[in-house]
Design an enzyme around this catalytic site. Sequence first.
Site, PDB file in Angstrom:
ATOM      1  N   SER A   7       0.857  -1.188   0.000  1.00 19.93           N
ATOM      2  CA  SER A   7       0.000   0.000   0.000  1.00 19.93           C
ATOM      3  C   SER A   7       0.889   1.232   0.000  1.00 19.93           C
ATOM      4  O   SER A   7       2.015   1.200   0.491  1.00 19.93           O
ATOM      5  CB  SER A   7      -0.886   0.003   1.248  1.00 19.93           C
ATOM      6  N   HIS A   8       0.350   2.312  -0.534  1.00 18.91           N
ATOM      7  CA  HIS A   8       1.038   3.605  -0.460  1.00 18.91           C
ATOM      8  C   HIS A   8       0.371   4.519   0.568  1.00 18.91           C
ATOM      9  O   HIS A   8       0.717   5.682   0.684  1.00 18.91           O
ATOM     10  CB  HIS A   8       1.057   4.285  -1.834  1.00 18.91           C
ATOM     11  N   ASN A   9      -0.585   3.978   1.319  1.00 18.63           N
ATOM     12  CA  ASN A   9      -1.335   4.752   2.302  1.00 18.63           C
ATOM     13  C   ASN A   9      -0.480   4.915   3.562  1.00 18.63           C
ATOM     14  O   ASN A   9      -0.255   3.961   4.307  1.00 18.63           O
ATOM     15  CB  ASN A   9      -2.653   4.033   2.609  1.00 18.63           C
ATOM     16  N   LYS A  11      -1.085   6.540   6.357  1.00 21.91           N
ATOM     17  CA  LYS A  11      -1.801   6.357   7.622  1.00 21.91           C
ATOM     18  C   LYS A  11      -1.959   4.873   7.934  1.00 21.91           C
ATOM     19  O   LYS A  11      -1.829   4.447   9.073  1.00 21.91           O
ATOM     20  CB  LYS A  11      -3.159   7.056   7.570  1.00 21.91           C
ATOM     21  N   GLU A  38      -4.763  -5.641 -10.185  1.00 24.08           N
ATOM     22  CA  GLU A  38      -6.210  -5.490 -10.255  1.00 24.08           C
ATOM     23  C   GLU A  38      -6.839  -6.259  -9.101  1.00 24.08           C
ATOM     24  O   GLU A  38      -6.606  -7.457  -8.934  1.00 24.08           O
ATOM     25  CB  GLU A  38      -6.736  -6.031 -11.586  1.00 24.08           C
ATOM     26  N   ASP A  67      -7.049  -5.804   2.965  1.00 25.11           N
ATOM     27  CA  ASP A  67      -8.191  -5.305   2.224  1.00 25.11           C
ATOM     28  C   ASP A  67      -9.258  -5.094   3.272  1.00 25.11           C
ATOM     29  O   ASP A  67      -9.599  -6.020   4.015  1.00 25.11           O
ATOM     30  CB  ASP A  67      -8.641  -6.285   1.137  1.00 25.11           C
ATOM     31  N   SER A  68      -9.685  -3.871   3.378  1.00 18.40           N
ATOM     32  CA  SER A  68     -10.596  -3.489   4.439  1.00 18.40           C
ATOM     33  C   SER A  68     -11.781  -2.749   3.858  1.00 18.40           C
ATOM     34  O   SER A  68     -11.684  -2.160   2.783  1.00 18.40           O
ATOM     35  CB  SER A  68      -9.906  -2.549   5.427  1.00 18.40           C
ATOM     36  N   PHE A 146      -8.974   7.798   8.937  1.00 19.31           N
ATOM     37  CA  PHE A 146      -9.152   8.032   7.505  1.00 19.31           C
ATOM     38  C   PHE A 146     -10.373   7.271   7.039  1.00 19.31           C
ATOM     39  O   PHE A 146     -10.981   6.506   7.798  1.00 19.31           O
ATOM     40  CB  PHE A 146      -7.894   7.637   6.723  1.00 19.31           C
ATOM     41  N   HIS A 174     -10.828  -3.148  13.493  1.00 17.96           N
ATOM     42  CA  HIS A 174     -10.859  -4.345  12.658  1.00 17.96           C
ATOM     43  C   HIS A 174      -9.448  -4.749  12.247  1.00 17.96           C
ATOM     44  O   HIS A 174      -9.094  -5.916  12.257  1.00 17.96           O
ATOM     45  CB  HIS A 174     -11.731  -4.091  11.423  1.00 17.96           C
TER      46      HIS A 174
END
Length: 191
Positions: A7-9, A11, A38, A67-68, A146, A174
Amino acid sequence: MQFVLASHNKKKMAELSAIVSSLGIEIIPLPEGAPEPEENGKTFEENAIIKAKSAAEFTGLPALADDSGLCVDALDGAPGIYSARYCEGTDEDRNAFLLKNMQDKENRACRFVCAIACVLADGETLTVRGECEGTLLRENHGVGGFGYDPLFYVEKYGCTFGELPAEVKNTISHRANALNKLKAILKDKVN
């Protein structure tokens, strides 16, 4: 030991790092230029595996991916696996779209769901799932976190994820629930 986060997130990276650091695992970001696979799975688990395998193949390192999403009972589980793609735009746009779709709904029960996939150096793939029950508010409260956090009310704490301090959210979310399950499994594998 280093694990790449698929991920590039930033947070999400901070949240994951805070939870797994006690195992001596350092979470490093996915390098720029890494392919964005994809996400065509039909479940949170399938999408997490797709992302973790792609990151592991690209970097040659063990990888973590989550994956949330938010599953709302009155919307038959939507936005679910499409939470980040529920509508075009920003988190605020998605929150507004969700509230619009919930205007005439009395049942506000919802849950955050997180599936985490871990691809180890030997190729073994592990998956775990965590959930956190809540109530969808009718307006945003708080600026922390977020995504849908400002709408997700946790009765036990009397506030939303957007209002909870990160150190509290990181123990009840979660993602925390899933990561604690993963920590229990990884403890034997990384030591």
